[in-house]
Enzyme design. Structure first.
Site: not given
Length: 563
Positions: A404, A447
């Site tokens: 991420d 994300d």
């Protein structure tokens, strides 16, 4: 006297008998040949009209699904703003991009009350009626749905609303984002009206209650369709296909029905019989006239001509039968015949190719992330299951990387969601350049990204891949005139074929490694593997901290017993 003797002669009577027999034989042959031809052409015409109907229905499905995807993307932005403000007022202020795709956009509470409207402030405080069952189902199941509704105050809403849940930071459904689709809009209504169903045929749309949602005669919209129509009643019960029947005026017509997958609607086609079978009738008349002319000279020539006229259609019918039975590809319809039969074959081929293209587009939408263009979560799960199965079969190790973007929320908060989306797109593009061509890169959620490494030799190879990934983000990201330093944390899990677990177990282990990387300072990787996978690391644990002057490639590998 001569004339009388001439007409009474045997030669005349034989000639007359031969002529009569020839005409009768030709007529019988024509009737015998043209009846099957007529039936086959009726069937082919019906299938052709139904193919056009299916194309129109598939196009509607694609448009509705595209709007549903757009609305879900908007929900993510609304949820992000809700976490910041905790107030419904103004949540739709930044959703102007929805205006071109939806006729109206509202934010509803659990009771159906409008708490915010996109460019419709007068609707705030009104209640959308007719949504009780759908809202209850949505707040219970958490899954999006579709519905029709009216606002209090007798303001007419569009024919369809797509409803998607809006959750707060704790995951509780707070509101429902409703996007209206107007069938009277040019992009939908124009497409339906432009569909060619004969010269006088048309398409219309009804819901499962028989209410007309779209019709070329705008006066019939919102009326109940003809309840006396047996064909319509069977369509409402689930029938799909074409058949002969009568239209609303009681005239014979070719009727077709196709149910949409995305919404509970039925697209119906109506074409007068004389219009639908005009080409077949013309061909039948021409064949009969030709056979009659040829029969004046010889019945055999007439029969031969009739059989010759039927041969191209028989060949086309045979090719269609081979396609249906799976013995041939649709390309066999691509013939050099330039008559009506050849045109019909080309029409079938064109329609089939368009259907295949529409199915391919839908398949790509189902397996591709709409923002970044890489694989989505569904594609990732299928690829991981395939790689694990192949790893067991051929004895390869499998690795999964869970990534991420570090401090991505601050980018969204300080620069806005458009900047965040641009970062995600660039992040995905760089990530693809850092892995092998046969590895799968997917956006997992928000994300979060994942990589499935198909066949690795051990920890050393995965660490090399992790350093390569970190290295691809050394160069700053550019958004407008700003330059950003974007980093990522990576958790990697490996598995030997003899101890291969499920895909979810491998993802969970990679997620745990990511958590440790985050806790260790971000901008690094962590590799988790069983002890027997790491002969070069022993049973200890190494750690290296980052400083501002150190390179990006920092990592930790640690052994964990068990699988």
């Amino acid at each position: 006297m001569f004339a009388t003797a001439h007409f009474a002669s045997l030669s005349f009577r034989v000639t007359r008998l031969v002529v009569l027999l020839a005409l009768t034989s030709a007529a019988l042959a024509a009737v015998t040949a043209l009846r099957p031809m007529e039936q086959r052409m009726r069937t082919a015409t019906g299938e052709q009209q139904f193919a056009i109907l299916k194309m129109a229905a598939a196009s509607l499905d694609v448009q509705v699904e595209a709007r549903r995807t757009l609305l879900r993307t908007a929900v993510q932005r609304v949820e992000a703003e809700l976490r910041l403000s905790q107030q419904a007022v103004g949540l739709l202020a930044n959703q102007a991009s929805l205006n071109g795709q939806f006729s109206s956009v509202f934010l509803l509470d659990a009771g159906g009350k409008v708490v915010a409207g996109l460019e419709t402030p007068k609707a705030v405080g009104q209640v959308a009626t007719g949504l009780d069952g759908q809202l209850d189902e949505l707040f219970t199941s958490g899954a999006g749905t579709t519905a029709r509704a009216l606002l209090s105050g007798n303001e007419r809403l569009p024919a369809l609303f797509i409803l998607e849940p809006v959750r707060d930071e704790g995951g509780t459904i707070r509101y429902v984002l409703a996007g209206g689709i107007d069938l009277g809009g040019a992009d939908i209504s124009g497409q339906l009206d432009a569909a060619t169903i004969g010269r006088r045929g048309y398409l219309y749309v009804v819901d499962l209650n028989g209410t007309i949602l779209h019709h070329p005669d705008k006066r019939r919209i919102n009326e109940l369709a003809d309840s006396s129509s047996e064909e319509l009643r069977t369509a409402l019960l689930g029938f799909e296909g074409w058949r002969e029947g009568t239209d609303v005026d009681g005239e014979p017509a070719l009727l077709g029905y196709k149910r949409l997958r995305a919404v509970p609607w039925i697209v119906a086609a109506v074409c007068p019989i004389d219009d639908a079978y005009a080409d077949a009738t013309q061909a039948q008349t021409a064949a009969l006239f030709t056979a009659s002319l040829v029969a004046i000279t010889t019945a055999v020539a007439g029969l031969f001509l009739a059989l010759r006229l039927l041969r191209p259609f028989d060949e086309l019918h045979g090719r269609v039968r081979e396609i249906v039975q799976g013995e041939a590809d649709v390309e066999v319809l691509d013939t050099n015949c330039e008559d009506e039969i050849g045109a019909l074959g080309q029409a079938f081929l064109t329609i089939t190719r368009k259907c295949a293209a529409a199915e391919d587009r839908l398949a790509r939408l189902a397996f591709t992330d709409a923002l970044t263009g890489i694989a989505n979560r569904r594609m990732l799960e299928e690829a991981l299951a395939h790689v694990i199965a192949r790893g067991r079969r051929v004895g390869h190790m499998v690795a999964v990387a869970y990534l991420d973007i570090d401090r991505f929320k601050s980018i969204n908060d300080t620069m806005g969601h458009m900047a965040g989306d641009a970062i995600l797109v660039e992040f995905a593009a760089r990530l693809k350049t850092a892995v092998r061509s046969h590895d799968t890169v997917a956006r997992f959620a928000g994300d979060e990204f994942m990589i499935v490494f198909d066949g690795v030799t051990g920890v050393a190879e995965t660490e090399e891949a992790a350093r390569r990934i970190l290295g691809c983000f050394k160069a700053p990201f550019t958004y407008g005139s700003r330059s950003l330093r974007v980093t990522t944390s990576i958790g990697i899990a490996l598995q030997r074929p003899e101890t291969m677990g499920s895909a979810m177990e491998l993802i969970a282990r990679a997620d745990a490694a990511l958590y440790r990387a985050k806790r260790g300072g971000r901008n690094r990787y962590m590799v988790e593997a069983t002890a027997e996978k790491m002969p070069d690391f022993g049973t200890g644990r190494t750690d290296s901290a980052l400083s501002d002057n150190e390179p990006l490639e920092s990592g930790v590998s640690f052994p964990i017993t068990g699988t």
